[in-house]
Design a protein around this motif. Structure first.
Motif, PDB file in Angstrom:
ATOM      1  N   ASP A  91       0.831  -1.210   0.000  1.00 21.67           N
ATOM      2  CA  ASP A  91       0.000   0.000   0.000  1.00 21.67           C
ATOM      3  C   ASP A  91       0.864   1.259   0.000  1.00 21.67           C
ATOM      4  OD1 ASP A  91      -2.487  -1.215  -0.070  1.00 21.67           O
ATOM      5  OD2 ASP A  91      -2.722  -1.262   2.106  1.00 21.67           O
ATOM      6  N   ILE A  92       1.882   1.267   0.854  1.00 20.39           N
ATOM      7  CA  ILE A  92       2.751   2.449   0.957  1.00 20.39           C
ATOM      8  C   ILE A  92       3.468   2.697  -0.364  1.00 20.39           C
ATOM      9  CG2 ILE A  92       4.842   3.365   2.029  1.00 20.39           C
ATOM     10  CD1 ILE A  92       2.373   3.611   3.777  1.00 20.39           C
ATOM     11  N   ILE A  93       3.941   1.626  -1.005  1.00 21.07           N
ATOM     12  CA  ILE A  93       4.632   1.779  -2.286  1.00 21.07           C
ATOM     13  C   ILE A  93       3.675   2.324  -3.340  1.00 21.07           C
ATOM     14  CG2 ILE A  93       5.807   0.526  -4.143  1.00 21.07           C
ATOM     15  CD1 ILE A  93       6.771  -1.420  -1.865  1.00 21.07           C
ATOM     16  N   ALA A  94       2.430   1.829  -3.349  1.00 16.85           N
ATOM     17  CA  ALA A  94       1.440   2.328  -4.306  1.00 16.85           C
ATOM     18  C   ALA A  94       1.152   3.809  -4.074  1.00 16.85           C
ATOM     19  CB  ALA A  94       0.158   1.512  -4.198  1.00 16.85           C
ATOM     20  N   VAL A  95       1.103   4.216  -2.831  1.00 17.28           N
ATOM     21  CA  VAL A  95       0.889   5.633  -2.511  1.00 17.28           C
ATOM     22  C   VAL A  95       2.051   6.474  -3.033  1.00 17.28           C
ATOM     23  CG1 VAL A  95       0.785   7.308  -0.620  1.00 17.28           C
ATOM     24  CG2 VAL A  95      -0.612   5.235  -0.527  1.00 17.28           C
ATOM     25  N   ASP A  96       3.280   5.966  -2.854  1.00 22.82           N
ATOM     26  CA  ASP A  96       4.458   6.683  -3.362  1.00 22.82           C
ATOM     27  C   ASP A  96       4.410   6.798  -4.889  1.00 22.82           C
ATOM     28  OD1 ASP A  96       5.462   6.984  -0.807  1.00 22.82           O
ATOM     29  OD2 ASP A  96       6.785   5.232  -0.925  1.00 22.82           O
ATOM     30  N   CYS A  97       4.002   5.711  -5.540  1.00 19.69           N
ATOM     31  CA  CYS A  97       3.889   5.735  -7.003  1.00 19.69           C
ATOM     32  C   CYS A  97       2.885   6.800  -7.451  1.00 19.69           C
ATOM     33  CB  CYS A  97       3.434   4.375  -7.523  1.00 19.69           C
ATOM     34  SG  CYS A  97       4.639   3.033  -7.375  1.00 19.69           S
ATOM     35  N   SER A  99       1.801   9.403  -5.809  1.00 18.72           N
ATOM     36  CA  SER A  99       2.269  10.755  -5.496  1.00 18.72           C
ATOM     37  C   SER A  99       3.186  11.284  -6.587  1.00 18.72           C
ATOM     38  CB  SER A  99       3.000  10.763  -4.148  1.00 18.72           C
ATOM     39  OG  SER A  99       2.117  10.456  -3.097  1.00 18.72           O
ATOM     40  N   PHE A 100       4.067  10.410  -7.084  1.00 19.34           N
ATOM     41  CA  PHE A 100       4.926  10.817  -8.187  1.00 19.34           C
ATOM     42  C   PHE A 100       4.128  10.993  -9.474  1.00 19.34           C
ATOM     43  CE2 PHE A 100       7.167   9.122 -11.964  1.00 19.34           C
ATOM     44  CZ  PHE A 100       7.978  10.229 -12.215  1.00 19.34           C
ATOM     45  N   ALA A 101       3.262  10.040  -9.773  1.00 21.10           N
ATOM     46  CA  ALA A 101       2.503  10.075 -11.027  1.00 21.10           C
ATOM     47  C   ALA A 101       1.692  11.356 -11.159  1.00 21.10           C
ATOM     48  CB  ALA A 101       1.586   8.862 -11.110  1.00 21.10           C
ATOM     49  N   GLU A 102       1.194  11.853 -10.044  1.00 23.31           N
ATOM     50  CA  GLU A 102       0.377  13.061 -10.073  1.00 23.31           C
ATOM     51  C   GLU A 102       1.185  14.312 -10.388  1.00 23.31           C
ATOM     52  OE1 GLU A 102      -3.273  11.797  -7.066  1.00 23.31           O
ATOM     53  OE2 GLU A 102      -1.473  12.757  -6.238  1.00 23.31           O
ATOM     54  N   THR A 103       2.520  14.198 -10.336  1.00 29.06           N
ATOM     55  CA  THR A 103       3.370  15.349 -10.679  1.00 29.06           C
ATOM     56  C   THR A 103       3.723  15.376 -12.166  1.00 29.06           C
ATOM     57  OG1 THR A 103       5.510  14.237 -10.304  1.00 29.06           O
ATOM     58  CG2 THR A 103       4.408  15.203  -8.381  1.00 29.06           C
ATOM     59  N   VAL A 104       3.425  14.287 -12.872  1.00 29.30           N
ATOM     60  CA  VAL A 104       3.793  14.184 -14.292  1.00 29.30           C
ATOM     61  C   VAL A 104       2.797  14.964 -15.152  1.00 29.30           C
ATOM     62  CG1 VAL A 104       4.073  12.608 -16.252  1.00 29.30           C
ATOM     63  CG2 VAL A 104       4.876  11.925 -13.962  1.00 29.30           C
ATOM     64  N   LEU A 162      -3.677   1.002  -7.866  1.00 33.48           N
ATOM     65  CA  LEU A 162      -2.755   1.932  -8.522  1.00 33.48           C
ATOM     66  C   LEU A 162      -2.912   1.877 -10.037  1.00 33.48           C
ATOM     67  CD1 LEU A 162      -0.261   3.831  -8.561  1.00 33.48           C
ATOM     68  CD2 LEU A 162       1.156   1.757  -8.570  1.00 33.48           C
ATOM     69  N   TYR A 163      -3.037   0.692 -10.585  1.00 36.51           N
ATOM     70  CA  TYR A 163      -3.198   0.496 -12.023  1.00 36.51           C
ATOM     71  C   TYR A 163      -4.376   1.324 -12.543  1.00 36.51           C
ATOM     72  CZ  TYR A 163      -3.696  -2.298 -16.365  1.00 36.51           C
ATOM     73  OH  TYR A 163      -3.785  -2.728 -17.673  1.00 36.51           O
ATOM     74  N   LYS A 254      10.324  -0.445  -6.260  1.00 38.97           N
ATOM     75  CA  LYS A 254      10.557  -1.850  -5.927  1.00 38.97           C
ATOM     76  C   LYS A 254       9.484  -2.350  -4.969  1.00 38.97           C
ATOM     77  CE  LYS A 254      13.029  -5.700  -5.132  1.00 38.97           C
ATOM     78  NZ  LYS A 254      12.120  -6.376  -4.186  1.00 38.97           N
ATOM     79  N   LEU A 255       8.750  -3.381  -5.387  1.00 40.57           N
ATOM     80  CA  LEU A 255       7.782  -4.026  -4.521  1.00 40.57           C
ATOM     81  C   LEU A 255       8.459  -5.142  -3.734  1.00 40.57           C
ATOM     82  CD1 LEU A 255       6.007  -2.743  -6.929  1.00 40.57           C
ATOM     83  CD2 LEU A 255       4.234  -4.311  -6.116  1.00 40.57           C
TER      84      LEU A 255
END
Length: 263
Positions: A91-97, A99-104, A162-163, A254-255
């Motif tokens: 879950d935490i990794i998906a949140v990090d993903c 957060s980054f994706a929303e900046t693109v 996330l997908y 990395k998962l």
């Protein structure tokens, strides 16, 4: 005993005693630390501490290539991949993903890509590894291929969420897997049953890719994507070989996977 004749001498005497006490205390603390971190074969807490540290080492790639999990970590690995901690880590990794994706800044030309691995990234093979020692047994390609053919691997909940979020942001989803081309039908069936959809393409190993290290194979395929004009912003995988090599994504994620390591 003759009394102290001066205040400086008294202070010096007291300081010497304090230093001696501090040294003795430090020696005692260091001995205790050594006892706590020693990966003794006594089981229990010592094994639990060792296996937690071992899992950190393999997740950070400090351990490098390894074939099977330590036998004494079998129960701990099984508990982890079947428990809330694994789900929480994912879950935490998906949140990090996200957060980054929303900046693109999505250009909108259908070339803004996010690359996903499949096994232990989108789909979980824990049901297979539950009857094959959770990574304590040597990998058996024949039995694993039979499992893939069943198309029964469940989704990783955080990855599925996330997908869908990445699709909503306008990313083109590319699936880059080490599975072979002959497993395409089973793989697509499994992904659809698990809730995945609308991918841009699925890239599988061709005959010419057999024998290539995963890093080389996946790097070559990312290079092909870039040559076609794709901008690879994110890359998610459970293996370091999913993420390393050139070209790399702008951000790689990395998962967790303490069950096996792919070169």
């Amino acid at each position: 005993m003759e009394p102290f004749r001066s205040l400086p001498f008294l202070l010096l005497y007291v300081s010497a005693i304090a230093i001696a006490i501090a040294i003795a205390s430090a020696d005692s603390s260091h001995s205790l630390l050594r006892m706590r971190i020693a990966p003794a074969g006594g089981g229990g807490a010592a094994d639990g501490l060792f296996c937690d540290s071992w899992r950190l080492s393999v997740e950070t790639n400090n351990a490098g290539y390894w074939r099977t999990i330590p036998p004494k970590c079998l129960e701990i690995v099984a508990t982890y991949v079947n428990g809330d901690r694994y789900l929480s880590d994912s879950d935490i990794i998906a949140v990090d993903c996200l957060s980054f994706a929303e900046t693109v800044r999505i250009v909108g030309d259908k070339k803004d890509a996010w690359v996903f691995d499949i096994d232990e990234t989108l789909l979980s093979n824990v049901p297979y590894y539950a009857v094959h020692g959770f990574g304590s047994e040597a990998f058996n390609e024949t039995s694993f291929d039979e499992w893939v053919g069943l198309a029964r691997a469940p989704p990783l909940p955080a990855s599925l969420r996330l997908y869908d979020q990445l699709l909503g942001l306008g990313f083109q989803i590319v699936l880059l897997t080490g599975r072979s081309e002959i497993q395409r039908n089973a793989t697509e069936k499994n992904l659809l049953l698990a809730g995945y959809h609308s991918w841009e393409r699925i890239i599988l190993r061709q005959t010419s890719d057999f024998g290539k290290p995963a890093v080389s194979y996946k790097s070559e395929r990312r290079a092909t994507l870039e040559a076609e004009g794709f901008r690879i912003y994110g890359n998610s995988g459970d293996q370091w070989s999913d993420l390393l090599g050139t070209p790399m994504a702008d951000r790689s994620f990395k998962l967790p996977n303490p069950m096996y390591y792919i070169k």
